[in-house]
Design a protein around this motif. Structure first.
Motif: not given
Length: 140
Positions: A2, A5, A135-137, A139-140
């Motif tokens: 992930t 932050p 991919r993480a971006a 997904e949001h």
């Protein structure tokens, strides 16, 4: 994996002492009346380097000469020089115009020779060569 932050959010989650929070709030000078960085990291960097009149920086993923830039207000405007690196096609045109003291490189950085994919978004600050971050971006 992930996305990590932002630094400022991590520090705030850990519960900074009130004296530190007050000092961060007091850093509203001519150049830091607002944060230039996406998450306000420049407020912390300003405090760390406030007594360093000259220096050298390397900004990988520089994006823009001043938008979301940790290096512009804190360092470039007070005389520092550095290297700005961004792989986005055409990204160095504005750097060459507005940051002429710097070395401005339009290329990607990798741990091996060859080519890497470059993912481009409507918001250029999100452009990346990191497929996991992309991919993480998405997904949001």
């Amino acid at each position: 994996m992930t996305a990590r932050p932002p630094l400022l959010h991590c520090l705030l989650r850990q519960g900074l002492p009130p004296a530190i929070l007050e000092r961060l709030r007091s850093l509203r000078g001519a150049c830091v009346s607002h944060a230039y960085a996406q998450e306000g990291e420049d407020l912390i960097l300003r405090r760390i380097f406030e007594r360093t009149p000259r220096g050298f920086y390397v900004d990988v993923g520089a994006h823009h000469p001043w938008r979301f830039s940790n290096t512009y207000c804190l360092f470039y405007r007070v005389g520092w020089r550095g290297i700005n690196i961004d792989a986005t096609p055409g990204s160095m045109k504005l750097f060459n115009k507005y940051r002429p003291r710097d070395i401005n490189l339009e290329l990607a950085i990798a741990d091996q020779n060859g080519s890497v994919p470059l993912y481009l978004f409507d918001e250029p600050a999100l452009n990346s060569t990191d497929d996991q971050a992309v991919r993480a971006a998405l997904e949001h």
